[in-house]
Motif scaffolding. Sequence first.
Motif, short mmCIF file in Angstrom:
data_model
loop_
_atom_site.label_atom_id
_atom_site.label_comp_id
_atom_site.label_asym_id
_atom_site.label_seq_id
_atom_site.Cartn_x
_atom_site.Cartn_y
_atom_site.Cartn_z
N THR A 1 -3.14 -6.65 1.95
CA THR A 1 -3.18 -5.69 0.85
C THR A 1 -2.28 -4.52 1.20
O THR A 1 -1.82 -4.37 2.34
CB THR A 1 -4.62 -5.18 0.61
N ASP A 2 -2.02 -3.65 0.21
CA ASP A 2 -1.16 -2.49 0.42
C ASP A 2 -1.88 -1.22 0.00
O ASP A 2 -2.50 -1.17 -1.08
CB ASP A 2 0.13 -2.61 -0.40
N GLY B 1 8.81 -4.87 -11.82
CA GLY B 1 7.57 -5.62 -11.75
C GLY B 1 7.15 -6.26 -13.05
O GLY B 1 7.84 -6.19 -14.07
N GLU B 2 5.96 -6.85 -13.00
CA GLU B 2 5.44 -7.61 -14.13
C GLU B 2 4.27 -6.92 -14.81
O GLU B 2 3.54 -7.53 -15.60
CB GLU B 2 5.01 -9.00 -13.64
N GLY B 3 4.08 -5.63 -14.51
CA GLY B 3 3.05 -4.87 -15.20
C GLY B 3 1.73 -4.76 -14.47
O GLY B 3 0.80 -4.11 -14.96
N PHE B 4 1.58 -5.40 -13.30
CA PHE B 4 0.34 -5.30 -12.54
C PHE B 4 0.26 -3.93 -11.84
O PHE B 4 1.26 -3.42 -11.34
CB PHE B 4 0.24 -6.41 -11.50
N ILE B 5 -0.95 -3.39 -11.78
CA ILE B 5 -1.19 -2.08 -11.16
C ILE B 5 -1.95 -2.26 -9.86
O ILE B 5 -3.00 -2.93 -9.83
CB ILE B 5 -1.99 -1.15 -12.10
N ASN B 6 -1.44 -1.66 -8.79
CA ASN B 6 -2.13 -1.72 -7.50
C ASN B 6 -3.21 -0.64 -7.46
O ASN B 6 -2.91 0.55 -7.47
CB ASN B 6 -1.13 -1.51 -6.36
N LEU B 7 -4.47 -1.06 -7.43
CA LEU B 7 -5.58 -0.11 -7.41
C LEU B 7 -5.55 0.79 -6.19
O LEU B 7 -6.01 1.94 -6.24
CB LEU B 7 -6.91 -0.87 -7.46
N ASN B 8 -5.03 0.29 -5.08
CA ASN B 8 -5.03 1.06 -3.83
C ASN B 8 -4.02 2.20 -3.84
O ASN B 8 -4.17 3.16 -3.08
CB ASN B 8 -4.72 0.14 -2.65
N THR B 9 -2.96 2.10 -4.65
CA THR B 9 -1.89 3.08 -4.58
C THR B 9 -1.71 3.88 -5.87
O THR B 9 -1.09 4.94 -5.85
CB THR B 9 -0.55 2.40 -4.25
N ALA B 10 -2.22 3.39 -6.98
CA ALA B 10 -2.03 4.07 -8.26
C ALA B 10 -2.95 5.29 -8.38
O ALA B 10 -4.08 5.30 -7.87
CB ALA B 10 -2.29 3.11 -9.42
N VAL C 1 -4.04 -5.45 -9.06
CA VAL C 1 -3.77 -6.18 -7.82
C VAL C 1 -4.01 -5.25 -6.65
O VAL C 1 -4.20 -4.03 -6.81
CB VAL C 1 -2.32 -6.71 -7.79
N LEU C 2 -3.99 -5.83 -5.46
CA LEU C 2 -4.10 -5.05 -4.22
C LEU C 2 -2.87 -5.24 -3.34
O LEU C 2 -2.73 -4.57 -2.32
CB LEU C 2 -5.36 -5.46 -3.44
N PHE C 3 -2.00 -6.14 -3.75
CA PHE C 3 -0.78 -6.46 -3.01
C PHE C 3 0.41 -6.12 -3.92
O PHE C 3 0.44 -6.50 -5.08
CB PHE C 3 -0.76 -7.94 -2.65
N SER C 4 1.39 -5.41 -3.38
CA SER C 4 2.53 -4.96 -4.18
C SER C 4 3.79 -5.75 -3.87
O SER C 4 4.01 -6.16 -2.73
CB SER C 4 2.79 -3.47 -3.95
N SER C 5 4.62 -5.93 -4.88
CA SER C 5 5.84 -6.71 -4.71
C SER C 5 7.11 -5.90 -4.88
O SER C 5 8.19 -6.38 -4.55
CB SER C 5 5.85 -7.87 -5.72
N PHE C 6 7.01 -4.67 -5.41
CA PHE C 6 8.20 -3.87 -5.67
C PHE C 6 8.03 -2.48 -5.04
O PHE C 6 7.03 -1.80 -5.28
CB PHE C 6 8.45 -3.72 -7.16
N PHE C 7 9.04 -2.09 -4.24
CA PHE C 7 9.02 -0.80 -3.58
C PHE C 7 10.35 -0.08 -3.78
O PHE C 7 11.39 -0.71 -3.93
CB PHE C 7 8.77 -0.95 -2.07
N ARG C 8 10.26 1.25 -3.75
CA ARG C 8 11.46 2.09 -3.79
C ARG C 8 11.56 2.83 -2.46
O ARG C 8 10.62 3.54 -2.07
CB ARG C 8 11.38 3.10 -4.93
N VAL C 9 12.67 2.65 -1.76
CA VAL C 9 12.90 3.34 -0.48
C VAL C 9 14.01 4.36 -0.71
O VAL C 9 15.13 4.01 -1.09
CB VAL C 9 13.32 2.35 0.62
N GLU C 10 13.69 5.64 -0.47
CA GLU C 10 14.64 6.72 -0.68
C GLU C 10 14.90 7.45 0.64
O GLU C 10 13.94 7.81 1.34
CB GLU C 10 14.13 7.70 -1.73
N SER C 11 16.15 7.66 0.95
CA SER C 11 16.52 8.33 2.19
C SER C 11 17.48 9.48 1.90
O SER C 11 18.33 9.38 1.01
CB SER C 11 17.17 7.35 3.17
N GLU C 12 17.32 10.55 2.66
CA GLU C 12 18.19 11.71 2.50
C GLU C 12 18.71 12.11 3.88
O GLU C 12 17.94 12.31 4.81
CB GLU C 12 17.41 12.87 1.87
#
Length: 326
Positions: A69-70, A217-226, A284-295
Motif C-alpha cells: 500500500t502507499d 490515472g483512471e480516477g481511483f482515489i487513494n484513501l491513504n493519501t487523499a 484504492v490503497l495502492f497508487s500508480s501515478f506519481f509526480r516527482v519535482e526537483s529544484e
Amino acid sequence: MTNRKKGFALLGSVLFAALLVTLFLKYFGEAGLQARIDSNLDQALQGRLAARAGLSMGLALLFQDRNPTDDYDESWSEIPRLTSKYPIEVGNGTCSVTISDEAAKLNVNLSDEETLTTLFEKFDLGLLGSATIFGEPIRQGASRRLAQHILDYLDLDDSPRPMGAETDAYRAQNLPPPRNSPMLDIRELRNIPGLTPELFFRQGRRPGLSDLLTVEGEGFINLNTARREVVESIPGPPGYFGEKRKAYFDALYKCLPFKRVAGYYDFLVSYDPWIQKQYSNRFVLFSSFFRVESEGWVGKVVRRMTAFVVRSRVGEYQVKRLEEVP
C-alpha cells in the motif's frame, strides 16, 4: 610657429591618451561582462545538475518502494519532505525534491459537476460573477461557476452551461478556444477565462486546483493519501446523509492509513457490509501515478525538473513524461 607645433603635439598626445583609456575601459568592460555571462552559464549548468540529482533521488526512492500500500509515512514521501528544510548539497549547489501521489487528487477529465462543485466549496474556490451588489462581486454560486467553466472547456459541444463559457466567451477575451476534449496537462486550467494563479496555486494553507485535480490515472482515489475533503466530495456511500455520513468518515479516518491491502475491505465488513461495491471500488490503497519535482539552485540561479512516473502492481516503473523549467 614652434609653439603652435608644440600645441598640436600636446593635443595629439592628449587625444591619443584618451583613445587608449577608452579602449582600455571598453576592453575590461567587455571582459567583465563576458566573465559575468560565463559565471551565469556555469551557475545555470550547476543548478541543472543539482535539480537532476534531486530528481534521480526521488525516482530511486519510488523504485525501491515495495510496500503493498502507499501512504505519506513511507520513505518515498518522508525523505523528500526533509529536503525542503535541509536541502541536499550537490557540488556548489543545493537541491530539494517533493513527491506527490496523483491518486490523492480528482481526475478532472472523469469528474462531474456535482463532485467538482462540492470539492471547490470545501475550500472556497470559485469564479466570481460579473454582476455586483454595492460594488462587491457576487460570490453566490462561485464554486459551481468554476466547475461549469472547467466542464465546458472539456466537453465536446460548444453550448455553454448556464454559468459556463464556450468559444464566444474565449474570443471576447482574446483567448484561444476551449479544448473541448480531455486535458493532457493540468496546467491547461489556466487557459480558462477568470482562472487566476491564486486559484491554481496554493495560497497559504488553502490548496490550489493544482493540488486537488489531476489528468493522470483512471480516477481511483487513494484513501491513504487523499485529503478528507477530496474523499468526501465523491457522492456516497449510498443511503448515507448528514450526521450518518459524517460518522462514517469519522470512523474511516480513525483507521487510516491502512497498511494492508485488505485494510479497507475489513473496515467495510466491520462497519457496514451492505455498502455497495460501486462506491467502495472507487477507492484504492495502492497508487500508480506519481509526480516527482526537483529544484536545484546555485546562488540566485534556480532550475526545476518534473517527472511523471507510472508504476505497475509488480513494481515496474516508467517515466511517462519529463519536464524542465529553465
